[in-house]
Design a protein around this motif. Structure first.
Motif, PDB file in Angstrom:
ATOM      1  N   SER A  70       0.844  -1.191   0.000  1.00 48.14           N
ATOM      2  CA  SER A  70       0.000   0.000   0.000  1.00 48.14           C
ATOM      3  C   SER A  70       0.879   1.241   0.000  1.00 48.14           C
ATOM      4  O   SER A  70       2.027   1.211   0.454  1.00 48.14           O
ATOM      5  N   THR A  71       0.303   2.325  -0.499  1.00 44.04           N
ATOM      6  CA  THR A  71       1.015   3.597  -0.522  1.00 44.04           C
ATOM      7  C   THR A  71       0.026   4.723  -0.757  1.00 44.04           C
ATOM      8  O   THR A  71      -1.117   4.488  -1.154  1.00 44.04           O
ATOM      9  N   ASP A  73       5.129   6.138  -4.991  1.00 49.31           N
ATOM     10  CA  ASP A  73       3.846   6.825  -4.885  1.00 49.31           C
ATOM     11  C   ASP A  73       2.777   6.017  -5.615  1.00 49.31           C
ATOM     12  O   ASP A  73       3.067   5.240  -6.532  1.00 49.31           O
ATOM     13  N   ALA A  74       1.521   6.241  -5.243  1.00 48.34           N
ATOM     14  CA  ALA A  74       0.414   5.490  -5.842  1.00 48.34           C
ATOM     15  C   ALA A  74       0.315   5.708  -7.344  1.00 48.34           C
ATOM     16  O   ALA A  74      -0.189   4.837  -8.062  1.00 48.34           O
ATOM     17  N   GLU A  75       0.789   6.846  -7.818  1.00 42.63           N
ATOM     18  CA  GLU A  75       0.713   7.125  -9.255  1.00 42.63           C
ATOM     19  C   GLU A  75       1.561   6.149 -10.072  1.00 42.63           C
ATOM     20  O   GLU A  75       1.197   5.790 -11.203  1.00 42.63           O
ATOM     21  N   ARG A 102      -6.035   9.741  -0.609  1.00 41.74           N
ATOM     22  CA  ARG A 102      -5.818   9.161  -1.937  1.00 41.74           C
ATOM     23  C   ARG A 102      -4.624   8.216  -1.878  1.00 41.74           C
ATOM     24  O   ARG A 102      -3.572   8.564  -1.348  1.00 41.74           O
ATOM     25  N   GLY A 103      -4.807   7.040  -2.409  1.00 42.73           N
ATOM     26  CA  GLY A 103      -3.738   6.052  -2.395  1.00 42.73           C
ATOM     27  C   GLY A 103      -4.199   4.773  -3.052  1.00 42.73           C
ATOM     28  O   GLY A 103      -5.203   4.759  -3.768  1.00 42.73           O
ATOM     29  N   ALA A 104      -3.463   3.713  -2.800  1.00 42.02           N
ATOM     30  CA  ALA A 104      -3.804   2.443  -3.455  1.00 42.02           C
ATOM     31  C   ALA A 104      -3.290   1.260  -2.656  1.00 42.02           C
ATOM     32  O   ALA A 104      -2.231   1.323  -2.022  1.00 42.02           O
ATOM     33  N   LEU A 105      -4.065   0.190  -2.722  1.00 41.61           N
ATOM     34  CA  LEU A 105      -3.667  -1.129  -2.241  1.00 41.61           C
ATOM     35  C   LEU A 105      -3.377  -1.959  -3.486  1.00 41.61           C
ATOM     36  O   LEU A 105      -4.199  -2.008  -4.403  1.00 41.61           O
ATOM     37  N   LEU A 106      -2.226  -2.584  -3.517  1.00 42.37           N
ATOM     38  CA  LEU A 106      -1.844  -3.410  -4.651  1.00 42.37           C
ATOM     39  C   LEU A 106      -1.753  -4.853  -4.210  1.00 42.37           C
ATOM     40  O   LEU A 106      -1.067  -5.170  -3.233  1.00 42.37           O
ATOM     41  N   VAL A 107      -2.470  -5.711  -4.909  1.00 44.66           N
ATOM     42  CA  VAL A 107      -2.522  -7.136  -4.573  1.00 44.66           C
ATOM     43  C   VAL A 107      -1.903  -7.905  -5.748  1.00 44.66           C
ATOM     44  O   VAL A 107      -2.449  -7.913  -6.853  1.00 44.66           O
TER      45      VAL A 107
END
Length: 228
Positions: A133-134, A155-157, A218-223
């Motif tokens: 996550s970030t 970064d999420a971008e 604002r961000g993201a979880l990456l699986v």
């Protein structure tokens, strides 16, 4: 865009900054990152939490065998056993050991997150899952006038592209929503101080912004899954 830099680490020298931020997030956030991660790891028998801090993911997964890994001794002392002091770029476990590996809000501390992702993939079993996550550079736009957030190394971008450079199968679970409500002037100031904003700017924000203040996260979880 400026050249990305690793976010400095101060967990041993200033652990109260992290702890303050964790308390504020727990008190005033309408979302629980760690519960979200735990739901993605249902059925995992053995998980490695890289950058485990004091064990907040362990609290969310009490019925899962979880090993904490961190470089900050201040945090490891309070993380429940089992735990190990080691670098994310040199994980001291054999290949194909874990059902899940987590790297939550920590890869931006590394000059080369790709090496840590390769290590995570190495210690995952075939079919095992990495969860990273970030936050985004545009996180918390309500505070844009009071802080500068230069680009980091994760970064999420750009994070999905970085993870796809190591893993073949990557799902992106992004968020962009009003997820934090700060009820008082003091909580606004403390929230910013916990995020490395200098004291003068944090005090100015507390004076100038109306409360309760809703903050857009604002961000993201990456699986990502290791296929073979």
């Amino acid at each position: 865009m400026a050249t990305p830099d690793a976010v400095p680490v101060d967990y041993d020298s200033n652990p109260d900054r992290y702890r303050s931020g964790a308390r504020l997030s727990k008190a005033y956030s309408q979302a629980d990152l760690y519960a979200r991660v735990a739901s993605r790891l249902t059925g995992a028998d053995l998980v490695l939490d890289v950058g485990c801090a004091e064990g907040v993911l362990r609290e969310a997964m009490p019925d899962t065998r979880l090993i904490g890994l961190d470089m900050a001794m201040t945090f490891l002392r309070t993380h429940p056993a089992p735990r190990v002091r080691a670098s994310a770029t040199a994980i001291p476990f054999q290949d194909n050991t874990f059902d899940g590996v987590t790297t939550l809000n920590m890869l931006y501390h590394l000059a080369d997150p790709t090496q840590a992702l390769r290590e995570a993939k190495r210690v995952l079993k075939p079919g095992g899952v990495l969860i990273a996550s970030t936050i985004a550079r545009s996180d918390s736009p309500e505070f844009a006038a009071y802080r500068e957030r230069p680009p980091s190394t994760f970064d999420a971008e750009e994070a999905p592209e970085i993870v796809r450079g190591v893993f073949d199968e990557v799902e992106v679970d992004a968020w962009d929503a009003p997820l934090v409500t700060l009820p008082t002037k003091a909580s606004v100031r403390d929230y910013l101080l916990a995020r490395r904003v200098d004291e003068e700017a944090a005090e100015r924000a507390a004076r100038e912004l109306d409360v309760p203040l809703t903050v857009t996260k604002r961000g993201a979880l990456l699986v990502a899954r290791k296929l073979v």
